[in-house]
Structures are given as structure tokens and as C-alpha cells.
Design a protein around this motif. Structure first.
Motif, PDB file in Angstrom:
ATOM      1  N   PHE A 257       0.876  -1.034  -0.107  1.00 19.83           N
ATOM      2  CA  PHE A 257       0.608  -0.584  -0.451  1.00 19.83           C
ATOM      3  C   PHE A 257       0.801   1.127  -0.045  1.00 19.83           C
ATOM      4  CE2 PHE A 257      -3.585  -3.189   1.463  1.00 19.83           C
ATOM      5  CZ  PHE A 257      -4.111  -2.336   0.752  1.00 19.83           C
ATOM      6  N   GLY A 258       2.231   0.782   0.614  1.00 23.88           N
ATOM      7  CA  GLY A 258       2.974   2.327   0.569  1.00 23.88           C
ATOM      8  C   GLY A 258       3.382   2.358  -0.710  1.00 23.88           C
ATOM      9  N   GLN A 259       3.548   1.544  -1.128  1.00 20.77           N
ATOM     10  CA  GLN A 259       4.136   2.108  -2.759  1.00 20.77           C
ATOM     11  C   GLN A 259       2.850   2.752  -3.887  1.00 20.77           C
ATOM     12  OE1 GLN A 259       7.480   0.405  -3.951  1.00 20.77           O
ATOM     13  NE2 GLN A 259       6.749   2.084  -5.836  1.00 20.77           N
ATOM     14  N   LEU A 260       1.608   1.818  -3.562  1.00 20.48           N
ATOM     15  CA  LEU A 260       0.818   2.245  -4.507  1.00 20.48           C
ATOM     16  C   LEU A 260       1.135   3.572  -3.700  1.00 20.48           C
ATOM     17  CD1 LEU A 260      -2.380  -0.539  -3.872  1.00 20.48           C
ATOM     18  CD2 LEU A 260      -0.925   0.461  -6.012  1.00 20.48           C
ATOM     19  N   LEU A 261       0.520   4.476  -2.655  1.00 18.40           N
ATOM     20  CA  LEU A 261       0.743   6.035  -2.244  1.00 18.40           C
ATOM     21  C   LEU A 261       1.892   6.566  -3.321  1.00 18.40           C
ATOM     22  CD1 LEU A 261      -0.297   5.813   1.651  1.00 18.40           C
ATOM     23  CD2 LEU A 261      -1.433   7.172  -0.174  1.00 18.40           C
ATOM     24  N   TRP A 262       3.313   6.220  -2.920  1.00 22.06           N
ATOM     25  CA  TRP A 262       4.260   6.402  -3.956  1.00 22.06           C
ATOM     26  C   TRP A 262       3.672   7.138  -5.428  1.00 22.06           C
ATOM     27  CZ3 TRP A 262       8.250   9.103  -1.627  1.00 22.06           C
ATOM     28  CH2 TRP A 262       9.223   9.575  -2.019  1.00 22.06           C
ATOM     29  N   ASP A 263       3.208   5.989  -5.882  1.00 15.52           N
ATOM     30  CA  ASP A 263       3.506   6.001  -7.076  1.00 15.52           C
ATOM     31  C   ASP A 263       2.139   6.821  -7.299  1.00 15.52           C
ATOM     32  OD1 ASP A 263       5.055   4.220  -7.138  1.00 15.52           O
ATOM     33  OD2 ASP A 263       4.222   2.226  -7.354  1.00 15.52           O
ATOM     34  N   PHE A 264       1.190   6.852  -6.947  1.00 13.59           N
ATOM     35  CA  PHE A 264      -0.400   7.995  -7.088  1.00 13.59           C
ATOM     36  C   PHE A 264       0.432   9.301  -7.273  1.00 13.59           C
ATOM     37  CE2 PHE A 264      -4.073   9.687  -5.419  1.00 13.59           C
ATOM     38  CZ  PHE A 264      -4.736   9.990  -6.292  1.00 13.59           C
ATOM     39  N   PHE A 265       1.540   9.685  -6.122  1.00  8.06           N
ATOM     40  CA  PHE A 265       1.730  10.920  -5.871  1.00  8.06           C
ATOM     41  C   PHE A 265       2.241  11.230  -7.117  1.00  8.06           C
ATOM     42  CE2 PHE A 265       5.364  13.282  -4.481  1.00  8.06           C
ATOM     43  CZ  PHE A 265       4.464  13.877  -4.247  1.00  8.06           C
ATOM     44  N   HIS A 266       3.155  10.436  -7.647  1.00 13.74           N
ATOM     45  CA  HIS A 266       4.384  10.302  -8.966  1.00 13.74           C
ATOM     46  C   HIS A 266       4.303  10.424 -10.320  1.00 13.74           C
ATOM     47  CE1 HIS A 266       7.597   9.963  -5.477  1.00 13.74           C
ATOM     48  NE2 HIS A 266       8.022  10.970  -6.627  1.00 13.74           N
ATOM     49  N   GLN A 267       2.762   9.292 -10.471  1.00 11.09           N
ATOM     50  CA  GLN A 267       1.978   9.884 -11.336  1.00 11.09           C
ATOM     51  C   GLN A 267       0.829  11.187 -11.423  1.00 11.09           C
ATOM     52  OE1 GLN A 267       2.212   7.346 -13.811  1.00 11.09           O
ATOM     53  NE2 GLN A 267       1.058   8.948 -14.776  1.00 11.09           N
ATOM     54  N   GLN A 268       0.831  11.722 -10.591  1.00  9.94           N
ATOM     55  CA  GLN A 268       0.021  12.865 -10.636  1.00  9.94           C
ATOM     56  C   GLN A 268       1.090  14.099 -11.573  1.00  9.94           C
ATOM     57  OE1 GLN A 268      -3.251  13.756  -7.689  1.00  9.94           O
ATOM     58  NE2 GLN A 268      -2.098  12.421  -6.317  1.00  9.94           N
ATOM     59  N   ILE A 269       3.138  13.899 -10.878  1.00 11.59           N
ATOM     60  CA  ILE A 269       3.098  14.590 -10.972  1.00 11.59           C
ATOM     61  C   ILE A 269       3.586  14.501 -13.147  1.00 11.59           C
ATOM     62  CG2 ILE A 269       6.046  15.510 -10.779  1.00 11.59           C
ATOM     63  CD1 ILE A 269       5.434  14.964  -7.836  1.00 11.59           C
ATOM     64  N   GLN A 270       3.953  13.406 -13.142  1.00 11.25           N
ATOM     65  CA  GLN A 270       3.710  13.292 -14.480  1.00 11.25           C
ATOM     66  C   GLN A 270       2.526  13.623 -15.550  1.00 11.25           C
ATOM     67  OE1 GLN A 270       4.371   9.552 -16.260  1.00 11.25           O
ATOM     68  NE2 GLN A 270       5.964   9.677 -16.730  1.00 11.25           N
ATOM     69  N   ASP A 271       1.816  14.217 -14.871  1.00 10.21           N
ATOM     70  CA  ASP A 271      -0.127  14.175 -15.698  1.00 10.21           C
ATOM     71  C   ASP A 271       0.668  16.089 -15.593  1.00 10.21           C
ATOM     72  OD1 ASP A 271       0.184  11.886 -16.041  1.00 10.21           O
ATOM     73  OD2 ASP A 271      -1.450  11.809 -14.915  1.00 10.21           O
ATOM     74  N   MET A 272       1.374  16.428 -14.789  1.00 10.14           N
ATOM     75  CA  MET A 272       1.270  17.888 -14.705  1.00 10.14           C
ATOM     76  C   MET A 272      -0.274  18.371 -14.816  1.00 10.14           C
ATOM     77  SD  MET A 272       3.946  19.398 -14.689  1.00 10.14           S
ATOM     78  CE  MET A 272       4.228  20.939 -15.215  1.00 10.14           C
ATOM     79  N   ASP A 273      -1.408  17.426 -13.963  1.00 10.76           N
ATOM     80  CA  ASP A 273      -2.610  17.580 -14.354  1.00 10.76           C
ATOM     81  C   ASP A 273      -3.432  18.323 -12.805  1.00 10.76           C
ATOM     82  OD1 ASP A 273      -4.845  18.271 -15.004  1.00 10.76           O
ATOM     83  OD2 ASP A 273      -4.828  16.916 -16.609  1.00 10.76           O
ATOM     84  N   TYR A 274      -4.553  18.430 -12.276  1.00  8.96           N
ATOM     85  CA  TYR A 274      -4.523  18.451 -11.033  1.00  8.96           C
ATOM     86  C   TYR A 274      -3.956  17.135 -10.192  1.00  8.96           C
ATOM     87  CZ  TYR A 274      -8.203  21.720 -12.960  1.00  8.96           C
ATOM     88  OH  TYR A 274      -8.997  23.094 -12.848  1.00  8.96           O
ATOM     89  N   VAL A 275      -3.433  18.053  -8.986  1.00 11.03           N
ATOM     90  CA  VAL A 275      -2.494  17.182  -8.063  1.00 11.03           C
ATOM     91  C   VAL A 275      -4.081  16.962  -6.378  1.00 11.03           C
ATOM     92  CG1 VAL A 275      -1.159  16.418  -6.520  1.00 11.03           C
ATOM     93  CG2 VAL A 275      -0.987  17.963  -8.575  1.00 11.03           C
ATOM     94  N   HIS A 276      -4.005  15.986  -6.490  1.00  9.31           N
ATOM     95  CA  HIS A 276      -5.300  15.435  -5.213  1.00  9.31           C
ATOM     96  C   HIS A 276      -4.266  16.127  -4.165  1.00  9.31           C
ATOM     97  CE1 HIS A 276      -6.912  13.345  -1.424  1.00  9.31           C
ATOM     98  NE2 HIS A 276      -7.605  13.349  -2.316  1.00  9.31           N
ATOM     99  N   ALA A 277      -4.747  17.439  -3.522  1.00 13.36           N
ATOM    100  CA  ALA A 277      -4.076  18.263  -2.478  1.00 13.36           C
ATOM    101  C   ALA A 277      -4.055  18.112  -1.417  1.00 13.36           C
ATOM    102  CB  ALA A 277      -3.627  19.937  -2.836  1.00 13.36           C
TER     103      ALA A 277
END
Length: 442
Positions: A257-277
Motif C-alpha cells: 500500500f505504501g508503494q501505491l501511495l508513492w506511485d500515485f503521488f508521482h504519477q500525478q506529478i508526471q501528468d502536470m494536471d490536477y493534484v489531489h492536495a
């Protein structure tokens, strides 16, 4: 209208003003006692805590914008004494629900009928209550399980007056002359978005489209029973972090689950779109089939590109410990003031911020990083509690939300004791910043 929920501008204004006057008077009296040598700094901690409890008690009764401000105070921005932030963390979860009759009247006004007429079943007791709304379980007539989020009365209408009065209160606490307007303007902009439940429904759909197919799941927005003040979405099963940890999961499950959180965070960065803040435990579920559930999309941010890229560039400059590049970025991001009247104080803060940044960059030095490491957790705790800022806001107003996202992520991972693989995240950042992380950490 429910007696336990003051929703008129006059009543809310009177209560906030009264609280602000009382707290301000307490601080003024204390200042005079200190000047006369009748009080020493040993009593600071209790004094700040007692005043914070006074503010929290009133803001909790007011809910809405006032409680959102309290939640903001719980994040370490350098605005407030740490004891204030400590007390205000309760704003994330200690919120009493509004009464059942008021809930029924809100649904009738917004959806045109009472809940028993609209739904197969509706639980009158809220299973979650937060700052601007509370959530009830329901079953739709087609058999789908739903979560109905109901906004407290007049939250949106009171944003301006609540913020104006809260600003008066905060000015009594922060360093004299500090410019807090940009921060309050950013909070207002975000609150206007958060109190528009149609906007939140659209964000749910946007995130479902972006992350569909991954091990990330979101509810489905049900427009038929949604308005700008009532949000209907499919109910998701799972447990929050506290419940998950009570099950004493093994390290493999924590890491998953930690990896899912980490990857979710970085995928949002890559998209350069809205970020769950709004990265705090209440907004995530750990599902029983091993997926990460994201359940609240009220606070999402699309940061200005220039700020966002400068923020990301802090990572490689800290990994390389390039002091000149770090200083240049800090000045650009308003973290330090090159024209300060007190250059020694500014230099002290530069050293603190640089060391803090190095600590945040630490996980990227390794292929795998253990957020359960006690020494690392203590270091993060030290920096978030002992900033030498003197109750002065620093940095771009956008840091209000990047800090919430980034520090929130690290806090979640540390509570989980998760180990994450950083390879993919460094590939994402390398592509965006045109840097070789291998060279930076050799």
C-alpha cells in the motif's frame, strides 16, 4: 435552523470576533508581562496550547470555513506556534455531526424530496463528519450502495466574512507586519472550489479517467442525486489507515500500500494536471482486494507551471547540495529574502530550510527507502516542530498545498512503516527535469 449550528453572518461574525478579541487580549497581556519581566518563556507552551484550544472549540462549533482554517493551521507553515498546530490537528477528525432534522431539510431543499422518498434506504446517522460537510450511507433504488455528502448550511455564503474575521485573528498571532493576504487569497480560491460539489463530482470523473486500470480506485459520481451542495457517489468498502494498522498487517502488505501511495503521488506529478492536495488518512482507503481507494476530491490543485517546476527542481539541487542553485530557487520561491534587514536571521533560516530540503530528498538517494526508519522519522519530526521562523509566513502561497501533499504523503508512509522502491519515481522526475539521478547520488 439548528441551534447548534450558527449559519448567519451576524452570529458567526460575532462569535469569531469575540474569540479573536479574547485571544488577542491574552497575547497583549502576556507581551506586557514579559516586558516587565513577570513572565518567562518556560510558560510559552501551555499559554499557546490554551489559546489554541479556545480557538478550536469555537471553530469546531462554527464548522465550515472556520474549521477549514483550523485544519490549515494544523499543517506546519511557520505561521503559528507549534502548540497551535498541535491542537488544530484535531480539526481533521473531531467534528460533531449536525442533527437529523437539518439533514432531511437540506436534502429536501436540494433534491426536491425527503431521503426516504429518494432512496431505498438512508442512514440518518452520519458515518463521517468533516469541516464543510458530513457523509451518510444510502442505498439507491437500483440497488447500488451510495455515500451522500451533505454540505453544512451557508458554508459557501460565509466564506468572505469568515475569512475576513479569521484574518483579524491570525494577525494577532503572526509576526507584526507579515503579509498574509496572498495566503488567505489562495485559501479563499480553494474554498470556493471545495464548496462546489458539482466541481468535486467532475474531479472524481477526471481522476477515474486518469487512473483507471491501475491499482487505484475512486467512487463513481452519481449526478442524478447531486447538486452543488449535495454529492452522491458510490460507496467504497475498505479501511482507513488507523483500522488497517490495528489489523497488524505484515511488512509485505505495508509495503504494497505504501508503494501505491508513492506511485500515485508521482504519477500525478508526471501528468502536470490536477493534484489531489489533501493527503491525510481520512481521504484514503485500503481495500480488501489490495487496491488504494481515494475518496475525497474537494481539494485538488493545478499549480502554476513555473512554480511547480521550480518546486520540483528543489529535489535535484538538494541531492547535489548545490548551495548557489538552492539559494537561487529559495529567493525565487520567496522562501528567503535577499533584501532582509536582518541578513544573519535570513542566513539561519536558509541553513534550516536547506537541511530540511535535504531530509525530504533523502528517499531519492536509494533504490529502496524505508519510511519506518526511526532515525528518519525523528529527523522529520524535528524539522516540522522546530522551524526558526518566529511566527512569520514564508514562501509562495502555493506552498500551503504542496506542503500538505508532500508532508502528508511522508507522514502516511512513516505511520505505515512502508518501504518503497524509488526507481520509477526517479525516472519520471528525470524525464521532467532533464537530470540523471544516478549521477546526483553516486
Amino acid at each position: 435552523m439548528s441551534k447548534d449550528f450558527p449559519s448567519s453572518k451576524f452570529e458567526r461574525g460575532s462569535r469569531i470576533a469575540k474569540t479573536g478579541l479574547k485571544v488577542g487580549t491574552n497575547y497583549a497581556k502576556r507581551y506586557l508581562r514579559k516586558k516587565s519581566g513577570k513572565e518567562n518563556s518556560d510558560s510559552d507552551s501551555d499559554f499557546h496550547s490554551e489559546n489554541a484550544k479556545e480557538v478550536f472549540k469555537e471553530f469546531t462549533n462554527l464548522r465550515g470555513t472556520a474549521l477549514k482554517i483550523a485544519q490549515g493551521m494544523s499543517m506546519d507553515q511557520g505561521f503559528l506556534p507549534e502548540e497551535f498546530a498541535e491542537v488544530m490537528t484535531q480539526a481533521q477528525y473531531s467534528v460533531p455531526p449536525i442533527n437529523k432534522a437539518l439533514v432531511r431539510s437540506i436534502i429536501k431543499r436540494e433534491l426536491g424530496a425527503y431521503p426516504e422518498q429518494l432512496f431505498e434506504s438512508f442512514e440518518s446517522e452520519a458515518f463521517a463528519a468533516a469541516s464543510i460537510g458530513q457523509v451518510h450511507k444510502a442505498e439507491l433504488k437500483d440497488g447500488r450502495k451510495a455515500a451522500i455528502k451533505i454540505q453544512y448550511p451557508n458554508v459557501r455564503e460565509n466564506i468572505d466574512s469568515d475569512l475576513g474575521l479569521a484574518k483579524i485573528l491570525v494577525k494577532r498571532i503572526v509576526k507584526k507586519g507579515a503579509d498574509i493576504d496572498p495566503y488567505f487569497n489562495e485559501v479563499k480560491k480553494t474554498l470556493l472550489e471545495e464548496t462546489d460539489y458539482k466541481n468535486e463530482g467532475e474531479q472524481i470523473e477526471l481522476f477515474r479517467d486518469r487512473f483507471g486500470g491501475l491499482n487505484i480506485v475512486m467512487p463513481e459520481w452519481i449526478q442524478e442525486f447531486s447538486t452543488d451542495k449535495v454529492l452522491c457517489m458510490t460507496y467504497m468498502k475498505g479501511r482507513h489507515l488507523g483500522e488497517f494498522l490495528k489489523e497488524d498487517p505484515d511488512q509485505k502488505m505495508r509495503d504494497h500500500f505504501g508503494q501505491l501511495l508513492w506511485d500515485f503521488f508521482h504519477q500525478q506529478i508526471q501528468d502536470m494536471d490536477y493534484v489531489h492536495a489533501d493527503t491525510h488518512p481520512g481521504n484514503f482507503l485500503f481495500t480488501y482486494d489490495g487496491k488504494l481507494g481515494v475518496i475525497d476530491f474537494g481539494c485538488v490543485k493545478k499549480f502554476p507551471k513555473e512554480f511547480f517546476m521550480d518546486y520540483l527542481r528543489l529535489l535535484p539541487t538538494h541531492l547535489e547540495d548545490d548551495k548557489d542553485a538552492i539559494r537561487e530557487l529559495y529567493e525565487k520561491l520567496n522562501v528567503i529574502n535577499p533584501n532582509s534587514d536582518d541578513p544573519d536571521d535570513e542566513e539561519r533560516y536558509f541553513k534550516f530550510a536547506r537541511n530540511y530540503g535535504m531530509t525530504f530528498a533523502e528517499p531519492y538517494k536509494y533504490e529502496s527507502f524505508d519510511f519506518g526508519d526511526e532515525e528518519y522519522r525523528n529527523t522529520i519530526k524535528y524539522f516540522t516542530k522546530d522551524a526558526p521562523i518566529g511566527n512569520e509566513p514564508r514562501g509562495s502561497q502555493h506552498f500551503l498545498y504542496t506542503t500538505r501533499v508532500h508532508l502528508g504523503l511522508y507522514n502516511l508512509l512513516m505511520k505505515m512503516g512502508a518501504r518503497v522502491n524509488t526507481t520509477r519515481s526517479k525516472e519520471i522526475l528525470s524525464g521532467m527535469l532533464d537530470v540523471d539521478f544516478g549521477e546526483l547520488v553516486e
